[in-house]
Design a protein around this motif. Structure first.
Motif, PDB file in Angstrom:
ATOM      1  N   UNK A 161       1.291   1.747 -15.659  1.00 26.70           N
ATOM      2  CA  UNK A 161      -0.008   1.316 -15.140  1.00 26.70           C
ATOM      3  C   UNK A 161       0.015  -0.021 -14.420  1.00 26.70           C
ATOM      4  N   UNK A 162       0.987  -0.908 -14.753  1.00 26.08           N
ATOM      5  CA  UNK A 162       0.964  -2.243 -14.178  1.00 26.08           C
ATOM      6  C   UNK A 162       2.253  -2.619 -13.463  1.00 26.08           C
ATOM      7  N   UNK A 163       3.250  -1.727 -13.473  1.00 23.57           N
ATOM      8  CA  UNK A 163       4.497  -2.026 -12.792  1.00 23.57           C
ATOM      9  C   UNK A 163       5.334  -3.077 -13.485  1.00 23.57           C
ATOM     10  N   UNK A 164       5.117  -3.286 -14.779  1.00 16.66           N
ATOM     11  CA  UNK A 164       5.865  -4.281 -15.554  1.00 16.66           C
ATOM     12  C   UNK A 164       7.031  -3.595 -16.252  1.00 16.66           C
ATOM     13  N   UNK A 165       8.229  -4.122 -16.054  1.00 14.82           N
ATOM     14  CA  UNK A 165       9.423  -3.476 -16.606  1.00 14.82           C
ATOM     15  C   UNK A 165      10.019  -4.314 -17.729  1.00 14.82           C
ATOM     16  N   UNK A 166       9.201  -4.688 -18.679  1.00 11.13           N
ATOM     17  CA  UNK A 166       9.666  -5.463 -19.830  1.00 11.13           C
ATOM     18  C   UNK A 166       9.928  -4.518 -20.991  1.00 11.13           C
ATOM     19  N   UNK A 167      11.043  -4.703 -21.679  1.00 11.03           N
ATOM     20  CA  UNK A 167      11.350  -3.879 -22.830  1.00 11.03           C
ATOM     21  C   UNK A 167      10.515  -4.257 -24.037  1.00 11.03           C
ATOM     22  N   UNK A 168      10.491  -3.401 -25.043  1.00 17.87           N
ATOM     23  CA  UNK A 168       9.695  -3.678 -26.248  1.00 17.87           C
ATOM     24  C   UNK A 168      10.052  -4.996 -26.915  1.00 17.87           C
ATOM     25  N   UNK A 169      11.318  -5.411 -26.784  1.00 18.77           N
ATOM     26  CA  UNK A 169      11.747  -6.649 -27.434  1.00 18.77           C
ATOM     27  C   UNK A 169      11.117  -7.884 -26.803  1.00 18.77           C
ATOM     28  N   UNK A 170      10.540  -7.749 -25.610  1.00 23.63           N
ATOM     29  CA  UNK A 170       9.900  -8.880 -24.927  1.00 23.63           C
ATOM     30  C   UNK A 170       8.407  -8.972 -25.204  1.00 23.63           C
ATOM     31  N   UNK A 171       7.816  -7.943 -25.788  1.00 20.48           N
ATOM     32  CA  UNK A 171       6.369  -7.892 -25.988  1.00 20.48           C
ATOM     33  C   UNK A 171       6.000  -8.499 -27.339  1.00 20.48           C
ATOM     34  N   UNK A 172       4.980  -9.351 -27.337  1.00 18.94           N
ATOM     35  CA  UNK A 172       4.439  -9.930 -28.568  1.00 18.94           C
ATOM     36  C   UNK A 172       3.003  -9.445 -28.708  1.00 18.94           C
ATOM     37  N   UNK A 173       2.704  -8.748 -29.791  1.00 16.58           N
ATOM     38  CA  UNK A 173       1.341  -8.267 -30.041  1.00 16.58           C
ATOM     39  C   UNK A 173       0.502  -9.443 -30.545  1.00 16.58           C
ATOM     40  N   UNK A 174      -0.702  -9.601 -29.991  1.00 15.37           N
ATOM     41  CA  UNK A 174      -1.561 -10.744 -30.328  1.00 15.37           C
ATOM     42  C   UNK A 174      -2.963 -10.265 -30.718  1.00 15.37           C
ATOM     43  N   UNK A 175      -3.755 -11.209 -31.187  1.00 14.61           N
ATOM     44  CA  UNK A 175      -5.159 -10.922 -31.492  1.00 14.61           C
ATOM     45  C   UNK A 175      -5.974 -11.068 -30.218  1.00 14.61           C
ATOM     46  N   UNK A 176      -5.786 -10.136 -29.291  1.00 16.10           N
ATOM     47  CA  UNK A 176      -6.497 -10.160 -28.027  1.00 16.10           C
ATOM     48  C   UNK A 176      -5.975 -11.253 -27.097  1.00 16.10           C
ATOM     49  N   UNK A 177      -6.654 -11.414 -25.971  1.00 16.90           N
ATOM     50  CA  UNK A 177      -6.289 -12.452 -25.014  1.00 16.90           C
ATOM     51  C   UNK A 177      -6.510 -13.834 -25.608  1.00 16.90           C
ATOM     52  N   UNK A 178      -7.574 -13.984 -26.394  1.00 22.20           N
ATOM     53  CA  UNK A 178      -7.836 -15.277 -27.028  1.00 22.20           C
ATOM     54  C   UNK A 178      -6.687 -15.677 -27.941  1.00 22.20           C
ATOM     55  N   UNK A 179      -6.193 -14.719 -28.736  1.00 21.97           N
ATOM     56  CA  UNK A 179      -5.058 -15.007 -29.603  1.00 21.97           C
ATOM     57  C   UNK A 179      -3.816 -15.380 -28.818  1.00 21.97           C
ATOM     58  N   UNK A 180      -3.593 -14.692 -27.696  1.00 21.28           N
ATOM     59  CA  UNK A 180      -2.440 -14.996 -26.863  1.00 21.28           C
ATOM     60  C   UNK A 180      -2.540 -16.400 -26.275  1.00 21.28           C
ATOM     61  N   UNK A 181      -3.719 -16.753 -25.770  1.00 21.81           N
ATOM     62  CA  UNK A 181      -3.904 -18.088 -25.202  1.00 21.81           C
ATOM     63  C   UNK A 181      -3.718 -19.181 -26.247  1.00 21.81           C
ATOM     64  N   UNK A 182      -4.292 -18.981 -27.422  1.00 27.13           N
ATOM     65  CA  UNK A 182      -4.174 -19.984 -28.482  1.00 27.13           C
ATOM     66  C   UNK A 182      -2.724 -20.179 -28.886  1.00 27.13           C
ATOM     67  N   UNK A 183      -2.004 -19.076 -29.045  1.00 25.94           N
ATOM     68  CA  UNK A 183      -0.598 -19.139 -29.425  1.00 25.94           C
ATOM     69  C   UNK A 183       0.217 -19.867 -28.350  1.00 25.94           C
ATOM     70  N   UNK A 184      -0.014 -19.509 -27.107  1.00 22.81           N
ATOM     71  CA  UNK A 184       0.729 -20.103 -26.005  1.00 22.81           C
ATOM     72  C   UNK A 184       0.440 -21.602 -25.881  1.00 22.81           C
TER      73      UNK A 184
END
Length: 464
Positions: A161-184
């Motif tokens: 859907x987005x043309x992103x070729x990242x493997x599962x080992x690169x993905x971090x599941x977060x608590x939504x976009x807010x959780x991702x921003x806070x973590x980052x």
């Protein structure tokens, strides 16, 4: 002769091929003239269908249509009742014309999906399958990075859907976009990066999250081509949050040339582009816009969620960060809360793997496009002459108002009439054209028409 004591309904009066329309019309008329008062309880669908000798589906569909119009409310365990009406605000006796009384608060202030379409049955079936087969490992402590099943499913979903070729080992599941921003932000702060550039205008919610964690925000103007990268280069920010696919709130897409300039800025300064893939799922009148991440994965942190496809309440999102940040992000997630709950992750993975999510999204696109069209038609009628932007994609649009109107004051007046709408100025750092941000996703056409008619009346623009 069959019939019902309820409203003296006589099915013999209904057309042979239009009983749903007939029943919905009779109920609508009864609500309008007060025969069915606010709070009045309607017969159970099975009961009324039996009395009228019609299929239960006819009654269920009639109830559903009126619920979408905001006339009926279905309460869990409490049946179907007529929606309450909002009391008219108390006014002093003045010669000013009164605005028609609005129904319960109509919240057109957010770009949300139609949550009534949440695939409850499919979610429940998937969850039951997971519970029936879950192993001890799956019911134990999950990997703070996210369950392997969901990361594997997301990797495929993002590639398609987005043309992103990242493997599962690169993905971090977060608590939504807010959780991702806070973590980052926390990891960036640990590395001495305490400033961030943001779009102006830009999402006020994201701005508040960044402002909580970081020391300074640098507004960068957005024009018809997206973020002004030359203005970004004049700041001292080493991180920049952008919404390149469908900018919030203007709706513009970042042009390819600007994308290249943005990546060059990050490479030259050692900076980080935070790509919020906002509203990427919905497009109506333009070709798909690919995510930026695949172009420069070591300069871009990609964040997104399925809040606009399923429901914000799930609190499930993801982040794909440069390899230099990945380990610290996972450790910070572990130290914060050990990661997201496993069962919702496994259920979502099942919906993605079976194609249920994609089928659901296709249906939502059709529904939301119709509602977009209804909102545009209402604006053209009740706010004539006002410029509309951001309609090619997403779940919201922007209406630019005449310069003599104050959007904050208009939004405040609308709230007294039961309409919640966002003034464009709430998303600005610097002054600009007045406007309103209208979210149409949750609302059927009649509700949008009523809300926008009220706005036109309050603005003094609605035709007499």
């Amino acid at each position: 002769m069959n019939g019902s004591d309820f409203l003296a309904l006589d099915p013999a009066a209904a057309p042979v091929r239009g009983r749903t329309v007939w029943l919905a019309g009779r109920l609508r008329a009864a609500i309008a003239d007060g025969t069915l008062a606010p709070g009045a309880r309607l017969p159970a669908s099975r009961e009324l269908a039996g009395e009228l000798s019609v299929s239960r589906g006819t009654v269920v569909e009639a109830y559903r249509r009126l619920s979408e119009e905001g006339l009926l409310v279905t309460n869990r365990g409490g049946g179907t009742v007529v929606a309450s009406l909002m009391s008219a605000p108390v006014r002093a006796a003045t010669p000013e014309p009164t605005v028609p009384v609005s129904r319960e608060l109509l919240n057109i202030s957010i770009g949300a999906p139609d949550l009534s379409a949440f695939p409850r049955a499919a979610w429940l079936q998937a969850e039951r399958r997971i519970l029936a087969t879950a192993t001890g490992r799956e019911l134990g402590y999950a990997d703070p990075q996210g369950t392997p099943e969901l990361r594997e499913a997301l990797a495929g979903w993002l590639a398609r859907s987005r043309g992103i070729t990242a493997g599962p080992e690169r993905i971090i599941v977060t608590a939504g976009v807010t959780g991702a921003l806070s973590l980052l932000c926390q990891v960036l702060r640990d590395r001495g990066i305490t400033d961030c550039a943001v779009e102006d205008p830009g999402a006020e919610g994201n701005r508040r999250i960044l402002d909580y964690w970081l020391d300074a925000l640098h507004p960068v103007p957005v024009d018809a081509h997206g973020l002004d990268v030359s203005a970004l280069a004049r700041t001292k920010a080493r991180a920049a949050l952008v919404t390149p696919t469908h900018q919030f709130p203007t709706g513009v897409a970042l042009l390819p040339e600007r994308r290249r300039e943005l990546i060059a800025w990050a490479e030259h300064t050692g900076g980080l582009v935070i790509e919020d893939d906002y509203d990427s799922e919905y497009r109506y009148d333009r070709a798909p816009v690919r995510a930026m991440h695949a172009t420069a994965p070591e300069q871009i942190a990609h964040i997104s969620s399925l809040s606009k496809v399923l429901a914000p309440a799930l609190r499930l999102g993801w982040m794909i960060a440069p390899t230099t940040l990945h380990r610290d992000l996972v450790r910070k997630r572990w130290a914060t809360d050990l990661g997201s709950p496993a069962l919702p992750q496994l259920t979502l993975a099942e919906l993605i793997a079976t194609g249920t999510l994609e089928r659901h999204l296709r249906g939502l696109r059709l529904r939301h496009r119709d509602r977009r069209d209804a909102a545009v038609a209402a604006i053209n009628h009740y706010l004539p002459g006002c410029q509309i932007e951001g309609i090619a994609a997403g779940l919201h649009l922007v209406v630019f108002l005449p310069d003599h109107l104050h959007d904050t004051a208009l939004a405040a007046r609308a709230e007294t009439e039961g309409i919640a709408v966002q003034p464009l100025s709430a998303h600005r750092f610097t002054p600009g054209r007045p406007g309103l941000v209208i979210g149409y996703g949750p609302h059927p056409a009649p509700r949008l028409d009523a809300a926008i008619k009220t706005l036109g009346t309050l603005a003094g623009l609605s035709p007499s």
